[in-house]
Enzyme design. Sequence first.
Site, PDB file in Angstrom:
ATOM      1  N   GLU A 137      39.672 -74.081   9.127  1.00  0.00           N
ATOM      2  CA  GLU A 137      40.687 -74.211   8.755  1.00  0.00           C
ATOM      3  C   GLU A 137      41.695 -72.373   9.627  1.00  0.00           C
ATOM      4  O   GLU A 137      43.336 -72.836  10.615  1.00  0.00           O
ATOM      5  CB  GLU A 137      41.714 -73.094   7.079  1.00  0.00           C
ATOM      6  CG  GLU A 137      41.311 -74.127   5.883  1.00  0.00           C
ATOM      7  CD  GLU A 137      40.046 -73.831   5.435  1.00  0.00           C
ATOM      8  OE1 GLU A 137      39.380 -73.549   6.371  1.00  0.00           O
ATOM      9  OE2 GLU A 137      39.617 -73.871   3.899  1.00  0.00           O
ATOM     10  N   ASP A 179      33.676 -81.277  -4.094  1.00  0.00           N
ATOM     11  CA  ASP A 179      33.931 -79.297  -4.625  1.00  0.00           C
ATOM     12  C   ASP A 179      35.164 -79.610  -4.726  1.00  0.00           C
ATOM     13  O   ASP A 179      35.877 -80.209  -4.351  1.00  0.00           O
ATOM     14  CB  ASP A 179      33.367 -78.556  -3.221  1.00  0.00           C
ATOM     15  CG  ASP A 179      34.407 -79.127  -2.350  1.00  0.00           C
ATOM     16  OD1 ASP A 179      34.333 -80.052  -1.667  1.00  0.00           O
ATOM     17  OD2 ASP A 179      34.976 -78.313  -1.408  1.00  0.00           O
ATOM     18  N   GLU A 180      35.522 -78.359  -5.177  1.00  0.00           N
ATOM     19  CA  GLU A 180      36.955 -77.696  -5.488  1.00  0.00           C
ATOM     20  C   GLU A 180      37.914 -79.108  -6.216  1.00  0.00           C
ATOM     21  O   GLU A 180      39.197 -79.416  -5.292  1.00  0.00           O
ATOM     22  CB  GLU A 180      37.448 -77.816  -4.367  1.00  0.00           C
ATOM     23  CG  GLU A 180      36.615 -75.826  -3.934  1.00  0.00           C
ATOM     24  CD  GLU A 180      37.224 -75.444  -3.273  1.00  0.00           C
ATOM     25  OE1 GLU A 180      37.284 -74.031  -2.534  1.00  0.00           O
ATOM     26  OE2 GLU A 180      37.459 -75.961  -1.400  1.00  0.00           O
ATOM     27  N   TYR A 211      29.280 -68.744   5.476  1.00  0.00           N
ATOM     28  CA  TYR A 211      29.837 -68.762   6.075  1.00  0.00           C
ATOM     29  C   TYR A 211      30.370 -68.583   7.097  1.00  0.00           C
ATOM     30  O   TYR A 211      31.211 -67.287   7.044  1.00  0.00           O
ATOM     31  CB  TYR A 211      30.959 -68.671   5.114  1.00  0.00           C
ATOM     32  CG  TYR A 211      31.163 -69.910   3.680  1.00  0.00           C
ATOM     33  CD1 TYR A 211      30.219 -70.471   3.288  1.00  0.00           C
ATOM     34  CD2 TYR A 211      32.186 -70.247   3.359  1.00  0.00           C
ATOM     35  CE1 TYR A 211      29.815 -71.499   3.445  1.00  0.00           C
ATOM     36  CE2 TYR A 211      32.691 -71.932   2.418  1.00  0.00           C
ATOM     37  CZ  TYR A 211      30.901 -72.132   2.320  1.00  0.00           C
ATOM     38  OH  TYR A 211      31.392 -73.227   1.503  1.00  0.00           O
ATOM     39  N   TRP A 264      26.915 -73.360  -2.836  1.00  0.00           N
ATOM     40  CA  TRP A 264      27.843 -72.365  -1.679  1.00  0.00           C
ATOM     41  C   TRP A 264      28.340 -71.161  -2.286  1.00  0.00           C
ATOM     42  O   TRP A 264      28.652 -70.255  -1.936  1.00  0.00           O
ATOM     43  CB  TRP A 264      28.704 -73.655  -1.066  1.00  0.00           C
ATOM     44  CG  TRP A 264      29.831 -74.159  -1.541  1.00  0.00           C
ATOM     45  CD1 TRP A 264      30.049 -75.219  -2.492  1.00  0.00           C
ATOM     46  CD2 TRP A 264      31.250 -73.216  -1.841  1.00  0.00           C
ATOM     47  NE1 TRP A 264      31.038 -75.283  -3.391  1.00  0.00           N
ATOM     48  CE2 TRP A 264      32.182 -74.306  -2.780  1.00  0.00           C
ATOM     49  CE3 TRP A 264      31.667 -72.441  -1.428  1.00  0.00           C
ATOM     50  CZ2 TRP A 264      33.150 -73.858  -3.204  1.00  0.00           C
ATOM     51  CZ3 TRP A 264      33.180 -72.185  -2.020  1.00  0.00           C
ATOM     52  CH2 TRP A 264      34.289 -72.895  -2.904  1.00  0.00           C
TER      53      TRP A 264
HETATM   54  C1  TNX Z   1      35.837 -73.919   0.354  1.00  0.00           C
HETATM   55  S1  TNX Z   1      32.660 -74.710   0.543  1.00  0.00           S
HETATM   56  C2  TNX Z   1      35.229 -74.746   0.702  1.00  0.00           C
HETATM   57  C3  TNX Z   1      36.268 -75.349   1.506  1.00  0.00           C
HETATM   58  C4  TNX Z   1      37.334 -74.406   2.405  1.00  0.00           C
HETATM   59  C5  TNX Z   1      36.204 -73.262   2.469  1.00  0.00           C
HETATM   60  C6  TNX Z   1      36.294 -72.053   3.048  1.00  0.00           C
HETATM   61  C7  TNX Z   1      33.797 -76.041   0.059  1.00  0.00           C
HETATM   62  C8  TNX Z   1      32.164 -77.326  -0.642  1.00  0.00           C
HETATM   63  N1  TNX Z   1      34.758 -75.713  -0.207  1.00  0.00           N
HETATM   64  O1  TNX Z   1      37.617 -76.593   1.412  1.00  0.00           O
HETATM   65  O2  TNX Z   1      36.986 -74.650   4.175  1.00  0.00           O
HETATM   66  O3  TNX Z   1      35.629 -72.910   1.247  1.00  0.00           O
HETATM   67  O4  TNX Z   1      35.944 -71.014   3.775  1.00  0.00           O
END
Ligand code: TNX
Length: 767
Positions: free
Chosen positions: A487, A343-344, A435, A410
């Site tokens: 977090e 992710d991200e 979440y 997600w």
């Molecule tokens: C997104 S969900 C993220 C996490 C963060 C979260 C906080 C996801 C796959 N990545 O790294 O902790 O949002 O809600």
Amino acid sequence: MMNKYSIILFLVALTHVSCVQKKVEIGKVAIIPLPEKQLVGTGHFEINEGTSVTVETDAQMALANLFFDEFTTVSGWMPKVNIGGDGDIVFITEPTMAAEAYNLEVTPENIKIIAGSEAGFFYALQSLKQLLPVSFYSGKLQPNIVWGIPSVRIQDKPAFEWRGYMLDVSRHFFDKQQVKKVLDFMAESKLNRFHWHLADDQGWRVEIKSYPKLTEVGAWRMDYNTTDERISNWFGRPVQKPGEKPTYGGYYTQDDIKEIVAYAKERFIEVVPEIDMPGHAQAMVASYPEIGCVNSEKYVATGGVVKNNTLNPGKEETFVFAEKMLNEVMDLFPFNYMHIGGDECNKSQWLKDPDAQRRIKEEGLKDVYELQSYFIKRIEKIINARGKIMIGWDEILEGGLAPNATVMSWRGEEGGIEAAKMGHEVIMTPSNYCYIDLKQGHDDLEPNLGYSQLLLSTAYSCDVIPKGISEEEAGLIKGIQANMWTESISDWSKLTYMTFPRLYAIAESGWTSPRVKDWDNFTNRLQTQFLRLDKQGVRYAVSAYSPWIDHTGQGDNIEIALKTEVNNLDIYYTLDGSEPTMKSEQYSGNFKLNKSATIKARAFKDGQAVGYTSSMDFYVHKAAGVLNESPDLQKLTDLNYGKLNRSDPNWVSFKNGMDVTIKFDTLTAVKEVKFDALRFTIAGIYPPRNVEVHGSVNGMDFYKLGTVDKFEISSVQGRNEIPYEVAFDPVKVNYLRFIGKQINPIPKGHHMSGANAIILVDELVVE
Ligand code: TNX
């Protein structure tokens, strides 16, 4: 020597002791998640010292002992468990029953537990536990209670095979004992997948023998603690400097992991490890910089959003590392799924990194998205080589999905729908329903944890199978999972507060067939569940029982509405700031308010206060509800005041300075205006350096009424609300215009220096 009288007294005392009245307590039928079918009978079954349990196998014996052993703590004895015989509580195997299904029949004479598998027996015992009186949950010796179980016939089975809870132990570390407690509450809610987020930018948490620096370096970071739950300090954490020794963190040894996996297995929970990559990999990169990219960050991240944190898919040694490391991880976890995150991933480093660029050319890839897909596909081979299935977050769909991957959806439900249409297995964890790191109620009433909101009723309303997919595709949706990102969850009490009761809502979506799910029924059972949590001293949220104070209308025609997510509560309120009781005014529908007031409201059920007391300082000012030139600006005069939170929707933001005109219905006498501006400098939000207020009668010719200068205050860094007040000689106007200037550019040495400041303003109060 005892005389005649003392002997008589002694005997009286003795009989009194031996006759201490035993009290029968009978549990309620309030099981979460709700069973498929249940029929409540009459009478109850009593468990006492003489109760015997008959099982058929050693495995059932182990299950029964694990369960009935809890009686030793609360009653000082436990029922006898035997293989074979004619017990009061009997285990009966019925091989035709589905995996995890069970029947439970309680009559005053006996209890029958019927299942086709050990998991089925285990879940029957979880239901049986919830049928016991709440005192059972205290964990204290209560020898005078006779434990009564209400007569009931239950037929039960799960709706979905994947019922998960994810715990992020990277952002904040939770130790072995705490993880076991997590597994306990999962088991009680019939959850069966523990997704363990073991590695992220802010910490690596598992001992890897071939790469010891992962824990020597990667498990530790700078930190500071605050017990003040109004402060959310994730973005303001101290950054490590050369020579500093980070002390916050921790990790699990391989023995710890094996112990936890075995503990989970005993409770029919499979553990899914997650090692997040190629993004969210700062702890790995800090430990082994050679697998990072150009401009990599040096230290384990402390908070906030981390950018230069990606593994380098251009280097072969990255894959050598990944293969050895993942194989060690997979050795520890027998379940056949391995989660690799995905992710991200911030791909900006790959644009500059020569190795990453060479890889793109050599492999004929179109862009960095295809490079991420190249990376994930190679990682999938490592996992498949072990006969395991790779899971990733829905970003693994970008640039081409790996051939055998399971997708965890997600970012809403779309990723899940897309993956199912491509024939891949899916687990639903849409952030808008699952979440549980987000706030569960009104900002004023909640601790400052989480950046957004997910109400209990919203979590409950999740349909695991999204709309718009075929029956065949629906078969690929394996289930649902609650995600606990940490977090802002720095300790156990915050963890349980955020977990309960939303976990129950999600557990019910995973276990209970959508046909029988029912919100009102759920919230009734929840009240018994709260009593069980009270007995265990577990902190939880009652936000769904707290009134929301809403208003509609404008000017002197404001109407107040009081609502709760939970239905059928009695709401009482006061307007003078005093605490509402059942003697206060009872709310029976919207009421009018034409003067400033402090409204306090509280919900009651069956004569007991429930939820929190909500409070709102309602300041009815002259511009309340007046029309603004654009609907976006309506929030400036809607009597909802912005809070110390940059994502509070009540703030109105201006990127190029503020210039707003409001129009009154009639010629209005004014003498002062006030408003707040938010300072949140880490996000480039600075209060205006100067504000001018102009008035007009015809809407064309404006004249200056007053001005306020705040240059010095506005250029300070930090996070708070800055009040602006402009008083002037009373005048009558039809229009007021507010002009606010930014501090542009943001001065050197300040957050976001050089950029244009954003102004966030709320409630233009006019007197
Ligand atoms: C997104 S969900 C993220 C996490 C963060 C979260 C906080 C996801 C796959 N990545 O790294 O902790 O949002 O809600």
